[in-house]
Write a protein that holds these residues in place. Structure first.
Motif, PDB file in Angstrom:
ATOM      1  N   ILE A  29      -4.318   7.581 -19.426  1.00  0.00           N
ATOM      2  CA  ILE A  29      -5.632   8.255 -19.326  1.00  0.00           C
ATOM      3  C   ILE A  29      -6.310   7.909 -18.124  1.00  0.00           C
ATOM      4  CG2 ILE A  29      -7.733   8.093 -20.554  1.00  0.00           C
ATOM      5  CD1 ILE A  29      -5.861   8.974 -22.376  1.00  0.00           C
ATOM      6  N   ILE A  30      -6.836   9.273 -17.396  1.00  0.00           N
ATOM      7  CA  ILE A  30      -7.543   8.849 -16.157  1.00  0.00           C
ATOM      8  C   ILE A  30      -8.982   9.308 -16.249  1.00  0.00           C
ATOM      9  CG2 ILE A  30      -5.367   9.795 -14.884  1.00  0.00           C
ATOM     10  CD1 ILE A  30      -6.845  12.191 -14.139  1.00  0.00           C
ATOM     11  N   ARG A  31      -9.707   8.490 -15.452  1.00  0.00           N
ATOM     12  CA  ARG A  31     -11.204   8.934 -15.518  1.00  0.00           C
ATOM     13  C   ARG A  31     -11.222   9.934 -14.522  1.00  0.00           C
ATOM     14  NH1 ARG A  31     -15.307   7.821 -11.804  1.00  0.00           N
ATOM     15  NH2 ARG A  31     -13.932   6.288 -11.114  1.00  0.00           N
ATOM     16  N   VAL A  32     -11.680  11.392 -14.664  1.00  0.00           N
ATOM     17  CA  VAL A  32     -11.837  12.268 -13.837  1.00  0.00           C
ATOM     18  C   VAL A  32     -12.819  12.150 -12.494  1.00  0.00           C
ATOM     19  CG1 VAL A  32     -12.106  15.001 -13.541  1.00  0.00           C
ATOM     20  CG2 VAL A  32     -10.948  13.915 -15.244  1.00  0.00           C
ATOM     21  N   THR A  33     -12.619  12.248 -11.460  1.00  0.00           N
ATOM     22  CA  THR A  33     -13.324  12.281 -10.163  1.00  0.00           C
ATOM     23  C   THR A  33     -13.548  13.474  -9.735  1.00  0.00           C
ATOM     24  OG1 THR A  33     -11.703  11.339  -8.768  1.00  0.00           O
ATOM     25  CG2 THR A  33     -12.722   9.561  -9.785  1.00  0.00           C
ATOM     26  N   ALA A  34     -12.775  14.168  -9.954  1.00  0.00           N
ATOM     27  CA  ALA A  34     -12.929  15.655  -9.218  1.00  0.00           C
ATOM     28  C   ALA A  34     -11.832  16.517 -10.150  1.00  0.00           C
ATOM     29  CB  ALA A  34     -12.687  15.755  -7.898  1.00  0.00           C
ATOM     30  N   CYS A  35     -12.313  17.917 -10.269  1.00  0.00           N
ATOM     31  CA  CYS A  35     -11.695  19.023 -10.885  1.00  0.00           C
ATOM     32  C   CYS A  35     -12.151  20.081 -10.325  1.00  0.00           C
ATOM     33  CB  CYS A  35     -11.843  18.869 -12.368  1.00  0.00           C
ATOM     34  SG  CYS A  35     -13.605  18.865 -13.086  1.00  0.00           S
ATOM     35  N   ALA A  36     -11.576  21.240 -10.585  1.00  0.00           N
ATOM     36  CA  ALA A  36     -11.879  22.650  -9.975  1.00  0.00           C
ATOM     37  C   ALA A  36     -11.657  23.696 -11.012  1.00  0.00           C
ATOM     38  CB  ALA A  36     -10.864  22.595  -8.801  1.00  0.00           C
ATOM     39  N   ILE A  37     -12.216  24.815 -10.764  1.00  0.00           N
ATOM     40  CA  ILE A  37     -12.065  25.992 -11.453  1.00  0.00           C
ATOM     41  C   ILE A  37     -11.092  26.921 -10.662  1.00  0.00           C
ATOM     42  CG2 ILE A  37     -13.282  28.090 -12.363  1.00  0.00           C
ATOM     43  CD1 ILE A  37     -15.995  26.400 -12.462  1.00  0.00           C
ATOM     44  N   CYS A  38     -10.192  27.138 -11.419  1.00  0.00           N
ATOM     45  CA  CYS A  38      -8.966  27.934 -10.612  1.00  0.00           C
ATOM     46  C   CYS A  38      -9.100  29.493 -11.005  1.00  0.00           C
ATOM     47  CB  CYS A  38      -7.821  27.507 -11.048  1.00  0.00           C
ATOM     48  SG  CYS A  38      -6.243  28.432 -10.400  1.00  0.00           S
ATOM     49  N   GLY A  39      -8.592  30.362 -10.239  1.00  0.00           N
ATOM     50  CA  GLY A  39      -8.493  31.616 -10.204  1.00  0.00           C
ATOM     51  C   GLY A  39      -7.894  32.055 -11.664  1.00  0.00           C
ATOM     52  N   SER A  40      -6.953  31.275 -12.121  1.00  0.00           N
ATOM     53  CA  SER A  40      -6.118  31.403 -13.375  1.00  0.00           C
ATOM     54  C   SER A  40      -7.025  31.353 -14.455  1.00  0.00           C
ATOM     55  CB  SER A  40      -4.771  30.360 -13.292  1.00  0.00           C
ATOM     56  OG  SER A  40      -3.889  30.829 -12.335  1.00  0.00           O
ATOM     57  N   ASP A  41      -8.109  30.207 -14.464  1.00  0.00           N
ATOM     58  CA  ASP A  41      -8.960  30.019 -15.321  1.00  0.00           C
ATOM     59  C   ASP A  41     -10.024  31.143 -15.909  1.00  0.00           C
ATOM     60  OD1 ASP A  41      -8.353  27.149 -15.694  1.00  0.00           O
ATOM     61  OD2 ASP A  41      -9.596  26.519 -14.151  1.00  0.00           O
ATOM     62  N   LEU A  42     -10.060  32.115 -14.719  1.00  0.00           N
ATOM     63  CA  LEU A  42     -10.862  33.301 -14.891  1.00  0.00           C
ATOM     64  C   LEU A  42     -10.149  34.321 -15.463  1.00  0.00           C
ATOM     65  CD1 LEU A  42     -12.261  34.035 -11.159  1.00  0.00           C
ATOM     66  CD2 LEU A  42     -13.459  32.801 -13.138  1.00  0.00           C
ATOM     67  N   HIS A  43      -8.817  34.161 -15.833  1.00  0.00           N
ATOM     68  CA  HIS A  43      -8.007  35.218 -16.935  1.00  0.00           C
ATOM     69  C   HIS A  43      -8.421  34.805 -18.111  1.00  0.00           C
ATOM     70  CE1 HIS A  43      -5.837  36.733 -13.535  1.00  0.00           C
ATOM     71  NE2 HIS A  43      -5.045  35.570 -13.313  1.00  0.00           N
ATOM     72  N   ILE A  44      -8.634  33.287 -18.332  1.00  0.00           N
ATOM     73  CA  ILE A  44      -9.019  32.875 -19.823  1.00  0.00           C
ATOM     74  C   ILE A  44     -10.643  33.350 -19.946  1.00  0.00           C
ATOM     75  CG2 ILE A  44      -9.386  30.682 -21.219  1.00  0.00           C
ATOM     76  CD1 ILE A  44      -7.141  29.256 -19.811  1.00  0.00           C
ATOM     77  N   TYR A  45     -11.422  33.164 -19.047  1.00  0.00           N
ATOM     78  CA  TYR A  45     -12.755  33.339 -19.061  1.00  0.00           C
ATOM     79  C   TYR A  45     -13.156  34.945 -19.530  1.00  0.00           C
ATOM     80  CZ  TYR A  45     -17.798  33.756 -17.361  1.00  0.00           C
ATOM     81  OH  TYR A  45     -19.069  33.816 -17.384  1.00  0.00           O
ATOM     82  N   ASP A  46     -11.994  35.802 -18.899  1.00  0.00           N
ATOM     83  CA  ASP A  46     -12.167  37.296 -19.038  1.00  0.00           C
ATOM     84  C   ASP A  46     -11.542  37.853 -20.432  1.00  0.00           C
ATOM     85  OD1 ASP A  46     -13.738  37.824 -16.903  1.00  0.00           O
ATOM     86  OD2 ASP A  46     -11.903  38.053 -15.418  1.00  0.00           O
ATOM     87  N   GLY A  47     -10.864  36.555 -21.168  1.00  0.00           N
ATOM     88  CA  GLY A  47     -10.383  37.057 -22.614  1.00  0.00           C
ATOM     89  C   GLY A  47      -8.876  37.527 -22.373  1.00  0.00           C
ATOM     90  N   VAL A  48      -8.005  37.506 -21.276  1.00  0.00           N
ATOM     91  CA  VAL A  48      -6.715  38.137 -21.405  1.00  0.00           C
ATOM     92  C   VAL A  48      -5.755  37.162 -21.529  1.00  0.00           C
ATOM     93  CG1 VAL A  48      -7.896  40.051 -19.948  1.00  0.00           C
ATOM     94  CG2 VAL A  48      -6.643  37.849 -18.765  1.00  0.00           C
ATOM     95  N   ILE A  49      -5.997  35.781 -21.968  1.00  0.00           N
ATOM     96  CA  ILE A  49      -4.943  35.237 -22.199  1.00  0.00           C
ATOM     97  C   ILE A  49      -4.661  34.750 -23.695  1.00  0.00           C
ATOM     98  CG2 ILE A  49      -3.843  32.706 -21.649  1.00  0.00           C
ATOM     99  CD1 ILE A  49      -3.582  34.561 -19.171  1.00  0.00           C
TER     100      ILE A  49
END
Length: 389
Positions: A29-49
């Motif tokens: 288990i890690i405590r997240v200190t930094a994460c990012a929004i990826c261009g691949s996440d936008l495919h999910i955001y746009d509903g195509v995955i």
């Protein structure tokens, strides 16, 4: 804990969810200190995955501090700073043992569903649909990491999160895009897409010996960042890309072409891209592969087409006649991140590249839903978002 969760197309929420727990002996288990929004996440955001469910935790670019380890994990200890690859890999199966970590045979518990779609299953991924395992993602305060004695890489003390974070995905992916081109020195490489992966592909092509990089996009901030790296830039809304590349290469074509765009090419780029959009909107197609078609036509005879943009289904009207008759080589993959990590960490430590160049927005986790829209719409000069839980 707080996390960014998916609730349908264009609906990302920051809400309270259950804290992760150790489930297997190799977990951490890690405590997240930094994460990012990826261009691949936008495919999910746009509903195509496909395969997303309401409440799924998003994100696959994550780093942080280890706060708990499973009883069988002999690699990590509490307090270690680590970057987590987006590919979940066992390290011991047929593919992992050969360095093809993104094809792990053991990490996708839903491999039968993936096999029905693709003929076989790749590795499980963080935060990227139940088709690929249904694993909780890392846009959260804490993350459970399966096979944590194989995936995460320890980060030296003193290296800022922003320099290390992108070892999770976009730096290895951009580097692989150039590596797949088989560069030996002196080549011309054309790269479609100057988003974060494209930016790393540009710099990686130069690192691996390319003499000239032609970067193609239309967003002014992205083109400016590409020029800062030494690329010659083309705006696909201002000029004919095929004609311009042929002019720049004396009619031969680029030695290698990289598709760093994938399934959602700009629908205003050409008539075929507009038709692609109509097909997808009416469920007559799954992807918009305009860039791939153009990359094939712009590649020189016996050149290489490297594909790292995400495609999900079946592509229409791909000019295979051109590819076959002109002897093109196609190379592509979900990035086997673990394979590249030691080399790329060393390049950062030597000062050959500082990955933090790509960050334009840093914000709280709570700001994530709004920044998904900003990133998708290419507003406010947004190229890369880093979130600090």
């Amino acid at each position: 804990m707080k996390a960014l969760t998916w609730h349908g197309k264009s609906d990302i929420r920051c809400e309270a969810v259950k804290d992760p727990e150790i489930q297997h002996g190799q977990d951490a288990i890690i405590r997240v200190t930094a994460c990012a929004i990826c261009g691949s996440d936008l495919h999910i955001y746009d509903g195509v995955i496909p395969g997303m469910e309401h409440g799924d935790i998003m994100g696959h670019e994550t780093m942080g501090e280890v706060v708990e380890v499973g009883r069988d994990n002999k690699t990590l200890k509490v307090g270690d700073r680590v970057v987590v690859p987006f590919t979940i890999s066992c390290g011991a199966c047929f593919f992992c043992s050969r360095g093809y970590y993104s094809a792990c045979e053991r990490s996708n518990p839903n491999r039968e569903a993936a096999t029905k779609l693709w003929g076989n299953s790749p590795a499980g991924l963080f935060g990227y649909s139940h088709l690929l395992g249904g694993y909780a993602g890392g846009q959260a305060e804490y993350l459970r990491v399966p096979y944590a004695d194989v995936g995460p890489i320890k980060i030296p003390d003193g290296m800022p999160d922003e320099q290390a974070l992108f070892l999770s995905d976009i730096f290895p992916t951009g580097y692989m895009a150039a590596d797949l081109c088989g560069l030996t020195g002196g080549e011309t490489v054309a790269i479609w897409g100057c988003g974060p992966v494209g930016q790393f592909a540009i710099r990686s092509a130069f690192l691996l010996g390319a003499e000239r990089v032609i970067a193609i996009d239309t967003v002014p901030e992205r083109l400016a960042m590409a020029r800062q790296a030494g690329a010659l830039t083309l705006d696909f809304k201002e000029e004919d890309i095929y004609d311009r590349i042929m002019q720049l290469t004396q009619g031969r074509g680029a030695d290698a072409c990289i598709d760093a765009v994938g399934s959602e090419a700009d629908a205003t780029a050409s008539l075929d891209s507009l038709i692609d959009r109509v097909k997808v909107a009416t469920f007559m197609g799954t992807d918009r592969p305009h860039v791939l078609r153009q990359a094939i036509h712009c590649c020189r005879n016996f050149g290489t087409v490297s594909i790292v943009g995400v495609y999900g289904g079946f592509l229409d009207k791909i000019p295979m006649g051109s590819a076959i008759n002109r002897g093109l080589t196609f190379r592509m993959a979900q990035t086997p991140v673990q394979r590249y990590l030691p080399e790329l960490l060393q390049r950062i430590e030597k000062g050959e590249i500082d990955p933090s160049f790509v960050v334009t927005h840093t914000a709280r986790l709570e700001d994530g839903p709004d920044l998904y829209k900003t990133f998708r719409d290419k507003k406010d000069g947004c190229i890369k978002v880093v979130l600090k839980p």
